[in-house]
Enzyme design. Structure first.
Site, PDB file in Angstrom:
ATOM      1  N   HIS A 104       0.815  -1.226   0.000  1.00 58.03           N
ATOM      2  CA  HIS A 104       0.000   0.000   0.000  1.00 58.03           C
ATOM      3  C   HIS A 104       0.840   1.265   0.000  1.00 58.03           C
ATOM      4  CE1 HIS A 104      -3.954   1.864   0.422  1.00 58.03           C
ATOM      5  NE2 HIS A 104      -3.325   2.805   1.093  1.00 58.03           N
TER       6      HIS A 104
ATOM      7  N   ASP B  18       0.120   5.623  -1.050  1.00 57.76           N
ATOM      8  CA  ASP B  18      -0.840   6.635  -1.491  1.00 57.76           C
ATOM      9  C   ASP B  18      -0.199   7.780  -2.255  1.00 57.76           C
ATOM     10  OD1 ASP B  18      -3.709   6.240  -0.865  1.00 57.76           O
ATOM     11  OD2 ASP B  18      -2.982   5.863   1.159  1.00 57.76           O
TER      12      ASP B  18
ATOM     13  N   GLU C 239      -9.049   1.824  -3.283  1.00 56.36           N
ATOM     14  CA  GLU C 239      -9.147   1.794  -1.817  1.00 56.36           C
ATOM     15  C   GLU C 239     -10.526   2.263  -1.373  1.00 56.36           C
ATOM     16  OE1 GLU C 239      -6.231   4.071   0.332  1.00 56.36           O
ATOM     17  OE2 GLU C 239      -6.578   2.935   2.169  1.00 56.36           O
TER      18      GLU C 239
ATOM     19  N   HIS D 243     -13.497   1.991   2.602  1.00 60.11           N
ATOM     20  CA  HIS D 243     -12.528   2.873   3.262  1.00 60.11           C
ATOM     21  C   HIS D 243     -13.160   3.268   4.597  1.00 60.11           C
ATOM     22  CE1 HIS D 243      -9.824   6.357   3.973  1.00 60.11           C
ATOM     23  NE2 HIS D 243      -8.970   5.428   3.625  1.00 60.11           N
TER      24      HIS D 243
ATOM     25  N   HIS E 227      -9.383  -1.650   6.429  1.00 57.95           N
ATOM     26  CA  HIS E 227     -10.445  -0.637   6.573  1.00 57.95           C
ATOM     27  C   HIS E 227     -11.845  -1.242   6.743  1.00 57.95           C
ATOM     28  CE1 HIS E 227      -8.265   3.127   6.043  1.00 57.95           C
ATOM     29  NE2 HIS E 227      -7.617   2.586   5.037  1.00 57.95           N
TER      30      HIS E 227
ATOM     31  N   HIS F  66      -2.773  -3.195   4.356  1.00 55.27           N
ATOM     32  CA  HIS F  66      -2.022  -2.304   5.248  1.00 55.27           C
ATOM     33  C   HIS F  66      -2.708  -2.238   6.613  1.00 55.27           C
ATOM     34  CE1 HIS F  66      -4.981   0.248   3.286  1.00 55.27           C
ATOM     35  NE2 HIS F  66      -4.645   1.329   3.946  1.00 55.27           N
TER      36      HIS F  66
ATOM     37  N   ASP G 237       2.091   1.927   3.814  1.00 46.24           N
ATOM     38  CA  ASP G 237       1.129   3.029   3.964  1.00 46.24           C
ATOM     39  C   ASP G 237       1.799   4.396   3.880  1.00 46.24           C
ATOM     40  OD1 ASP G 237      -1.399   4.103   4.124  1.00 46.24           O
ATOM     41  OD2 ASP G 237      -1.704   3.680   6.251  1.00 46.24           O
TER      42      ASP G 237
HETATM   43 ZN   LIG Z   1      -5.695   3.177   4.176  1.00 43.67          ZN
END
Ligand SMILES: [Zn+2]
Ligand SMILES: *[C@@H]1O[C@H](CO)[C@@H](O)[C@H](O)[C@H]1NC(C)=O
Ligand SMILES: *[C@@H]1O[C@H](CO)[C@@H](O)[C@H](O)[C@H]1NC(C)=O
Ligand SMILES: *[C@@H]1O[C@H](CO)[C@@H](O)[C@H](O)[C@H]1NC(C)=O
Ligand SMILES: *[C@@H]1O[C@H](CO)[C@@H](O)[C@H](O)[C@H]1NC(C)=O
Ligand SMILES: *[C@@H]1O[C@H](CO)[C@@H](O)[C@H](O)[C@H]1NC(C)=O
Length: 446
Positions: free
Chosen positions: A63, A65, A165, A192, A238, A259, A328
């Site tokens: 993971h 972002d 996600e 999420h 999540h 993650h 993450d």
């Molecule tokens: Zn996340």
């Protein structure tokens, strides 16, 4: 007698205690010397071992972002940045290479505030930016299969896997899910921080689609089945425990927590409790440990020892062959000392070597477990090849989306002849919450 030719102590015998004192000082000096030497050589060689191991088994990370940061910081204008050296983030090509990251799952994340609004368009735009990044740059390779991960490694490229996600990105539509697959998406997190009309989030910050018991609706099960049929990895990070359990019960393929860390070590709702880890092991899935400080120590600060505690605990509970790493980075702001960016992964591997993890166990964690899981997901897809695409549709009552335009053949009793957007005024209150939700965005982990 020539004293210069013989041991001086024979010529000038010392008193016994002086002899002992001198001998013990020699011994201490020798010990201290060897202690420092060992420390130097041992400490050094553990880092060398970590790097040597990672060059043979480069990391597949679950993971990252970066795509979200590209939007926030640069409005997705790739022409304005140097992907080798991106300022104000923890991820770029130089640091991925320094950290022996060979495959990165890049999240194409859009805020829950976009649910029932433009989540699908925003997701498409995030897929676009990851696809551009991974096809326009020589060092990247846009991967869509387990085989791609292996072949890109042989060509010394960083493979990108695209992962959605949050199920809000598909707007409760299996055709949308299928089209995302066509664009290269190979994983999707079921939720999420918001519930969807068909699954429940681990977070309670959004007050939508509450359902006290039903972790995964009839339609939610159809989403999981369709992901199995397509060969898309189901991600339970999540999701609520109820939802995770229902998915684990229902999925024909292994699933991942891309993650998340150990709830037994830090009791954050984003982490996974031991009883759920056992179900994950039965499913042959993976938990990819999240490095965000708040999930590691349940505080804003964390250190490497606490990170290693998560790995040790999960290994003790379900074994090293169910573990991966999902850093993450870019989705969270606080990371343990020494793990500030993606170049630091060798330090983590060094810490686990110092905790007596074997090289075989670490090769599994770095890479082999993920490849095994992904190949199994593909095998399930191949077994389901005769199944036709699902035509399951969510009901208007479940989806409650005032923005949906319904196109149907006119029926006699319909007032309006062709189409209408179903309005449900009680859900307009969501609109009034947007400023609040935007503020929340700045404090939650993504
Ligand atoms: Zn996340
Ligand atoms: C990255 O860019 C910054 C300025 O944008 C520069 O100061 C720095 O030296 C660069 N780092 C590398 C490794 O090229
Ligand atoms: C999952 O399956 C177990 C038995 O295998 C059952 O006890 C449990 O109720 C199921 N949970 C859900 C959420 O479907
Ligand atoms: C987590 O543990 C702390 C103490 O270790 C406790 O105060 C807190 O209530 C726990 N939280 C949950 C959600 O169990
Ligand atoms: C790491 O943090 C924990 C608390 O989270 C603390 O007990 C421990 O002493 C720290 N270790 C080091 C080496 O700083
Ligand atoms: C690792 O193994 C060595 C030798 O068996 C032992 O002395 C040491 O205490 C172990 N360290 C840990 C952290 O288990």
């Amino acid at each position: 007698m020539n004293c210069h030719l013989f041991n001086s102590r024979k010529c000038f015998p010392l008193k016994l205690e002086q002899t002992l004192y001198a001998a013990s000082m020699d011994l201490i000096q020798t010990l201290v010397f060897f202690f420092f030497l060992c420390h130097l050589v041992y400490g050094h060689s553990q880092m060398d071992r970590a790097q040597e191991l990672m060059s043979r088994y480069p990391l597949i990370d679950g993971h990252n972002d970066l795509a979200l940061q590209l939007r926030i910081l640069h409005n997705n204008r790739l022409s304005q940045i140097d992907l080798h050296n991106i300022t104000n983030v923890a991820t770029d090509i130089s640091r991925l290479q320094a950290g022996y990251v060979q495959t990165q799952m890049f999240a194409v994340y859009v805020l829950c505030a976009a649910q029932q609004k433009d989540a699908v368009r925003l997701t498409l735009e995030q897929i676009d930016v990851v696809r551009r990044m991974c096809t326009e740059s020589q060092e990247f390779y846009l991967a869509t299969s387990a085989q791609d991960l292996t072949s890109s490694a042989m060509r010394h490229k960083i493979a990108c896997l695209i992962s959605i996600e949050g199920g809000h990105s598909i707007d409760s539509s299996l055709p949308a899910l299928r089209m995302f697959y066509q664009l290269g998406v190979r994983s999707m997190a079921i939720t999420h921080t918001c519930n969807t009309p068909w699954a429940e989030s681990s977070s309670k910050i959004y007050n939508v689609f509450k359902r006290p018991k039903d972790g995964l609706t009839y339609f939610g099960k159809a989403v999981v089945e369709e992901m199995n049929r397509l060969g898309m990895i189901v991600d339970l990070s999540h999701s609520s425990w109820n939802t995770a359990l229902a998915v684990l019960n229902h999925s024909k393929a292994p699933v991942i927590f891309s993650h998340s860390s150990s709830y037994a070590i830090c009791n954050h709702s984003r982490n996974v409790p031991d009883w759920l880890l056992h179900r994950l092991k039965d499913n042959r899935g993976l938990i990819m440990v999240n490095l965000h400080s708040n999930f590691i120590s349940c505080r804003n600060e964390a250190n490497m020892s606490c990170v290693a505690d998560h790995f040790d605990h999960i290994k003790k509970t379900i074994g090293a062959d169910s573990i991966g790493i999902g850093g993450d980075f870019e989705g969270a702001s606080r990371f343990p000392q020494g793990l500030e960016d993606v170049s630091k992964y060798p330090v983590l591997i060094q810490a686990l070597l110092e905790r007596n993890w074997t090289e075989n166990e670490l090769a599994d964690v770095l890479r082999l477990n993920f490849l095994r899981m992904f190949k199994e997901v593909e095998r399930v897809r191949d077994h389901l090849i005769m199944d036709r695409p699902s035509e399951m549709q969510i009901t208007m009552e479940e989806v409650q989306n005032p923005c949906r335009l319904v196109l149907r053949r006119p029926r006699l009793h319909d007032q309006k002849p062709f189409s209408r957007a179903e309005q449900r005024s009680q859900h307009l209150f969501i609109l009034t919450l947007f400023p609040l939700l935007f503020q929340l965005f700045s404090i939650v982990e993504l």
